[in-house]
Write a protein that holds these residues in place. Sequence first.
Motif, PDB file in Angstrom:
ATOM      1  N   GLU A 191     -15.618  72.477  39.639  1.00  0.00           N
ATOM      2  CA  GLU A 191     -15.300  73.372  40.307  1.00  0.00           C
ATOM      3  C   GLU A 191     -13.725  72.766  40.791  1.00  0.00           C
ATOM      4  OE1 GLU A 191     -18.178  69.657  43.086  1.00  0.00           O
ATOM      5  OE2 GLU A 191     -16.412  68.445  41.674  1.00  0.00           O
ATOM      6  N   THR A 214     -13.061  76.564  40.183  1.00  0.00           N
ATOM      7  CA  THR A 214     -13.708  77.310  41.297  1.00  0.00           C
ATOM      8  C   THR A 214     -12.801  77.623  42.719  1.00  0.00           C
ATOM      9  OG1 THR A 214     -16.084  77.191  40.113  1.00  0.00           O
ATOM     10  CG2 THR A 214     -15.739  77.684  42.354  1.00  0.00           C
ATOM     11  N   THR A 215     -12.348  76.286  42.410  1.00  0.00           N
ATOM     12  CA  THR A 215     -11.248  76.158  44.093  1.00  0.00           C
ATOM     13  C   THR A 215     -10.359  77.056  43.478  1.00  0.00           C
ATOM     14  OG1 THR A 215     -12.757  74.290  44.544  1.00  0.00           O
ATOM     15  CG2 THR A 215     -10.747  74.649  45.320  1.00  0.00           C
ATOM     16  N   VAL A 233      -9.574  79.699  41.740  1.00  0.00           N
ATOM     17  CA  VAL A 233      -9.917  80.776  41.521  1.00  0.00           C
ATOM     18  C   VAL A 233     -10.251  82.116  43.063  1.00  0.00           C
ATOM     19  CG1 VAL A 233     -11.405  82.705  41.527  1.00  0.00           C
ATOM     20  CG2 VAL A 233     -10.321  81.146  39.569  1.00  0.00           C
ATOM     21  N   ASN A 234     -11.233  80.706  43.844  1.00  0.00           N
ATOM     22  CA  ASN A 234     -11.175  81.495  45.485  1.00  0.00           C
ATOM     23  C   ASN A 234     -10.088  81.335  46.134  1.00  0.00           C
ATOM     24  OD1 ASN A 234     -13.952  81.971  44.840  1.00  0.00           O
ATOM     25  ND2 ASN A 234     -14.522  79.564  45.796  1.00  0.00           N
ATOM     26  N   MET A 235      -8.932  80.267  46.146  1.00  0.00           N
ATOM     27  CA  MET A 235      -7.646  79.717  47.302  1.00  0.00           C
ATOM     28  C   MET A 235      -6.474  81.171  46.748  1.00  0.00           C
ATOM     29  SD  MET A 235      -7.098  75.728  47.350  1.00  0.00           S
ATOM     30  CE  MET A 235      -5.933  75.870  48.519  1.00  0.00           C
ATOM     31  N   CYS A 236      -6.903  81.501  45.086  1.00  0.00           N
ATOM     32  CA  CYS A 236      -5.895  82.463  45.129  1.00  0.00           C
ATOM     33  C   CYS A 236      -6.316  83.673  44.920  1.00  0.00           C
ATOM     34  CB  CYS A 236      -5.612  82.464  43.363  1.00  0.00           C
ATOM     35  SG  CYS A 236      -4.736  81.072  42.838  1.00  0.00           S
ATOM     36  N   ARG A 237      -7.141  84.068  44.785  1.00  0.00           N
ATOM     37  CA  ARG A 237      -8.157  85.297  45.510  1.00  0.00           C
ATOM     38  C   ARG A 237      -7.563  85.498  47.326  1.00  0.00           C
ATOM     39  NH1 ARG A 237     -13.778  85.268  42.142  1.00  0.00           N
ATOM     40  NH2 ARG A 237     -13.156  85.497  40.404  1.00  0.00           N
ATOM     41  N   ASN A 238      -7.753  84.005  48.092  1.00  0.00           N
ATOM     42  CA  ASN A 238      -7.302  84.497  49.161  1.00  0.00           C
ATOM     43  C   ASN A 238      -6.138  84.349  49.667  1.00  0.00           C
ATOM     44  OD1 ASN A 238      -9.842  84.282  50.406  1.00  0.00           O
ATOM     45  ND2 ASN A 238     -10.374  83.342  49.688  1.00  0.00           N
ATOM     46  N   GLN A 267      -3.884  81.985  48.801  1.00  0.00           N
ATOM     47  CA  GLN A 267      -3.404  80.992  48.566  1.00  0.00           C
ATOM     48  C   GLN A 267      -2.437  80.362  47.385  1.00  0.00           C
ATOM     49  OE1 GLN A 267      -7.286  79.514  50.409  1.00  0.00           O
ATOM     50  NE2 GLN A 267      -5.481  79.128  52.785  1.00  0.00           N
ATOM     51  N   ASP A 298     -13.607  85.075  37.217  1.00  0.00           N
ATOM     52  CA  ASP A 298     -13.969  83.931  37.438  1.00  0.00           C
ATOM     53  C   ASP A 298     -13.818  82.748  36.184  1.00  0.00           C
ATOM     54  OD1 ASP A 298     -15.664  84.708  39.307  1.00  0.00           O
ATOM     55  OD2 ASP A 298     -17.600  85.350  38.218  1.00  0.00           O
ATOM     56  N   TRP A 328      -6.030  86.978  35.161  1.00  0.00           N
ATOM     57  CA  TRP A 328      -5.105  87.715  36.345  1.00  0.00           C
ATOM     58  C   TRP A 328      -3.934  88.344  35.713  1.00  0.00           C
ATOM     59  CZ3 TRP A 328      -3.685  83.062  39.482  1.00  0.00           C
ATOM     60  CH2 TRP A 328      -3.304  82.672  40.504  1.00  0.00           C
TER      61      TRP A 328
END
Length: 125
Positions: free
Chosen positions: A12, A15-16, A18-23, A25, A79, A91
């Motif tokens: 978790e 995943t958090t 990766v998702n935040m960095c892709r956005n 954040q 991922d 990255w």
Amino acid sequence: MKEEIIIMTTKEIATTLVNMCRNGQIEEVKELLFSPDIVSIEPREGLLPLETRGMDAIRAKAALFVSHVAEFYGSTISDPVVAGDYFSVAWDTDLQMKGEERKTNHEICVYHVKDGKIVSEQFFY
């Protein structure tokens, strides 16, 4: 009534992150997921120190890096690959540092999770 504390699993957290960095954040993810005693390790001495300890030092390290960026064109983050209390991501960052040509940095980032927080990060590039 006692409040229940929910600790995220390594998957978790991965995943958090990766998702935040892709956005975009990246700084927010540090505040949310990093332990106050975080340790960050770079592969060699240069602009950034070999080892950085604690959130204040991590913030200063990030500010130092950003202050040397002339232009940021984007990044690609894989991922996560999770194994026990560790996860890694590839990255790639497309940027131009001040006084340098535009280039793409390729790195592997390895994170260690303990008690629901990232306690260390190590970069290979």
